[in-house]
Scaffold this motif. Structure first.
Motif: not given
Length: 290
Positions: A48-57
């Motif tokens: 379920g991981t995507t590049g969206a995992a970085w949004e807060r960074l």
């Protein structure tokens, strides 16, 4: 303990541009924000991981950097085009994901950039730096794979995930030490992400047993690592059960020529989620705020 940490809750997300970049045999979905020196953020291999995992960074870095977070092929909205793997080889792995990132750098005309990778993304970051030593200016590996090691039990659990509410809760317990990130809402969000038909089917085919071979597939040789002379920062959680500290960062300190490390105590595999403010400071100091 429940709810998000204050520093996470207060982070204001920037305007993020989303687009699909079409290359040779693949489409790469990309999130991009900010302006300044380019930083490419590569996500891990969790279901379920995507590049969206970085949004807060991305939110924290966007005022000073151009931050770019692609989905790897097989995750999110990136995909191989029909016939792209007609030679019968495994359609995922270090070779495919490295080629994908190199192609993206060319499509975006990035002749200089820093690369930050988490877990599997760290292995691909190392691989990209080895392939393009004149392009990568700084390298960061967070809880990184990228060298040969016995298959950690936690990584075996991660790669063998099959969608279900109980499995989603167990996955969050594996990833996070802090209970604030193991709420019912987080479980439902993870479950929903892992039920997307395309990525669910891809993930099921990505790391079939025996899974030791996929650790080896992502590993660079000692000679390859020795050739990565770009300044490198390793970040690791002391209680990482997916990629243990002693099997990764502590060994890489002896294998990479220009390397330093930071270890978060009381932190598991997901330090970008559990320690976003501290991680941002580390990255800004290391990458050099413009």
């Amino acid at each position: 303990m429940s709810g998000a940490r204050p520093d996470v809750a207060r982070t204001r997300l920037p305007d993020i541009e989303e687009r699909t970049v079409r290359g040779a045999g693949r489409e790469t979905f990309v999130r991009e924000a900010g302006s300044g020196p380019a930083v490419v953020l590569l996500h891990g291999s969790g279901p379920g991981t995507t590049g969206a995992a970085w949004e807060r960074l991305m939110a924290a870095m966007a005022p000073d950097f151009r931050v770019i977070a692609p989905d790897f092929v097989g995750f999110g909205r990136s995909r191989l085009l029909p016939g792209a793997e007609s030679d019968g080889t495994h359609p995922y792995g270090r070779r495919v994901w490295t080629a994908q990132v190199l192609e993206l750098l060319d499509e975006l005309a990035l002749d200089r950039c820093a690369v930050v990778g988490n877990s599997m993304g760290g292995a691909i970051a190392l691989s990209v730096a080895h392939a393009r030593p004149r392009t990568v200016t700084r390298l960061v590996g967070i809880g990184t794979l990228g060298l040969d090691m016995p298959l950690p039990p936690g990584l075996d659990q991660l790669w063998s995930y099959r969608p279900g509410r109980a499995a989603a809760r167990e996955l969050l317990e594996l990833l996070h030490v802090d209970e604030a990130f193991r709420t019912d809402e987080a479980v439902e969000a993870r479950l929903t992400a892992t039920l997307e038909p395309g990525p669910r089917q891809a993930f099921a085919a990505m790391f079939p047993p025996p899974r030791e071979r996929w650790v080896r597939d992502l590993a660079l040789t000692p000679d390859e690592l020795a050739r990565i002379r770009v300044p490198t920062l390793l970040v690791h959680g002391a209680e990482d059960r997916v990629v243990p500290l002693e099997d990764s960062a502590l060994r890489l300190l002896h294998l990479l020529p220009d390397v330093r490390a930071h270890v978060f105590g009381a932190c598991g595999h997901a330090s970008p989620v559990e320690r976003p403010t501290e991680l941002h400071r580390l990255l800004t100091d290391f990458l050099g705020k413009p």
